[in-house]
Write an enzyme that holds these catalytic residues in place. Sequence first.
Site, PDB file in Angstrom:
ATOM      1  N   HIS A   1       0.816  -1.219   0.000  1.00 44.66           N
ATOM      2  CA  HIS A   1       0.000   0.000   0.000  1.00 44.66           C
ATOM      3  C   HIS A   1       0.848   1.267   0.000  1.00 44.66           C
ATOM      4  O   HIS A   1       0.305   2.376  -0.100  1.00 44.66           O
ATOM      5  CB  HIS A   1      -0.973  -0.006   1.193  1.00 44.66           C
ATOM      6  CG  HIS A   1      -0.358   0.294   2.517  1.00 44.66           C
ATOM      7  ND1 HIS A   1       0.089  -0.683   3.386  1.00 44.66           N
ATOM      8  CD2 HIS A   1      -0.112   1.467   3.144  1.00 44.66           C
ATOM      9  CE1 HIS A   1       0.558  -0.121   4.484  1.00 44.66           C
ATOM     10  NE2 HIS A   1       0.456   1.178   4.364  1.00 44.66           N
TER      11      HIS A   1
ATOM     12  N   ASP B   1       0.405  -7.681   1.712  1.00 41.50           N
ATOM     13  CA  ASP B   1       0.783  -6.259   1.709  1.00 41.50           C
ATOM     14  C   ASP B   1       2.303  -6.129   1.721  1.00 41.50           C
ATOM     15  O   ASP B   1       2.917  -5.787   2.733  1.00 41.50           O
ATOM     16  CB  ASP B   1       0.160  -5.570   2.921  1.00 41.50           C
ATOM     17  CG  ASP B   1       0.312  -4.055   2.879  1.00 41.50           C
ATOM     18  OD1 ASP B   1       0.679  -3.525   1.811  1.00 41.50           O
ATOM     19  OD2 ASP B   1       0.088  -3.411   3.926  1.00 41.50           O
TER      20      ASP B   1
ATOM     21  N   SER C   1       4.549   2.643   7.883  1.00 43.88           N
ATOM     22  CA  SER C   1       4.221   1.588   6.941  1.00 43.88           C
ATOM     23  C   SER C   1       5.400   1.257   6.038  1.00 43.88           C
ATOM     24  O   SER C   1       6.119   2.151   5.578  1.00 43.88           O
ATOM     25  CB  SER C   1       3.041   2.020   6.053  1.00 43.88           C
ATOM     26  OG  SER C   1       1.838   1.984   6.750  1.00 43.88           O
TER      27      SER C   1
END
Length: 392
Positions: free
Chosen positions: A189, A240, A339
């Site tokens: 992402h 992910d 992230s």
Amino acid sequence: MRSVVACVAPTLTLLVVLLAPQTVRSDQEVGEQCVVQRTNGPGICRLVSDCPSVIDDIRNRRGNPTKCGFLERVQIVCCPVDARTTTTASSTTSAGLTGAHQRIAEKCAEYGQAVYSKEYVNSLTADEPKLQTIDKCGHTAVELIVDGELAKAREFPHMALIGYGAAPDYQYLCGGSLVSERFILTAGHCLVSSTYGQTTTVRLGELSLDSKTDEAFPEDYDVSERIPHPEYKQSSHYNDIALIKLSRKVIFTPYIRPICLPLQANGPQKRAIASGWGAIGFGQEKSSSLLKVTLDLFSHDECKDLFEETRKLRTGVNATTQMCAGSRNSTKDTCQGDSGGPLQVYNDANVYCTYTVIGVTSFGQNCGLAGVPAIYTRVFSYLSWIENLIFT
């Protein structure tokens, strides 16, 4: 972007001092491969103070170490390489490694050697500076962190800032890990921002974004290719994980060098370290300095009941491809802006001055909730995919 850092042995006294006429180098330098005469096994030339197994042999009178040479007045010895990480073909059988995993082990050992820098140093016994091999490891001893704290120079030389937009107004919204001379490991992402579009740049070697006087030598790299995992979908938290290919090769230095990939699904560690420039708390500003935090590793049984099935997590936490880490009794956590960054464990002395990435920061609930971990993509589950791309 999430999803996550943080709110973020004893000193050895050398038992035997081996002296020789001052010299920069004898037969071999620190970091070169060698053969341990007593066992005929592989080794790496290291300062005697950096080789616990040789120190233990000396203490217990198990024979003299194999000598590589001297660095000034300090003995360089052939330090045995553990069978699990040796770079020789014979280790494949003893460690049970596949050919692909053997290549990963070899690369890990190679990355560890980039910690050494050749520098000219003034000597009291010579008229001109001498070229010496200097150990630039930033984390010879890793303490388990009680609270989130600032990272030290060269402590996480694999850390990457993922940027979006155009110069000079790049927006750094995610983290990542350098895993080879051309590739960054990050979250799926993180390849696209809903506000700024696709990632355009990667910064390596950074420590504090607001400082020009810290011990850091940042370099910026254009992004040439964005490679999400084939099964990743923006509508889902699963798979992910992604790779970013840089526009040019990275020259490894003590300040910029890769992290190692894992060779087993589950290690003995009960805790791991997360690092990044993310928010220091839910809804707060991102940190301008690299932070680190030690997190507890949660079992799947502990974790699965804490994350309900949702539109993006339709079958709950996947035990094979996802893992949980957080704090059972404090607010330590990763947070927005972290992230793609690594969840990592420190390697033992046989792979000197390196970490292994075991997880990629994926998503979580509100940051800093005691007993509520965040979710990390389990790197080992994607090892073949990663290896086939970055080492070809």
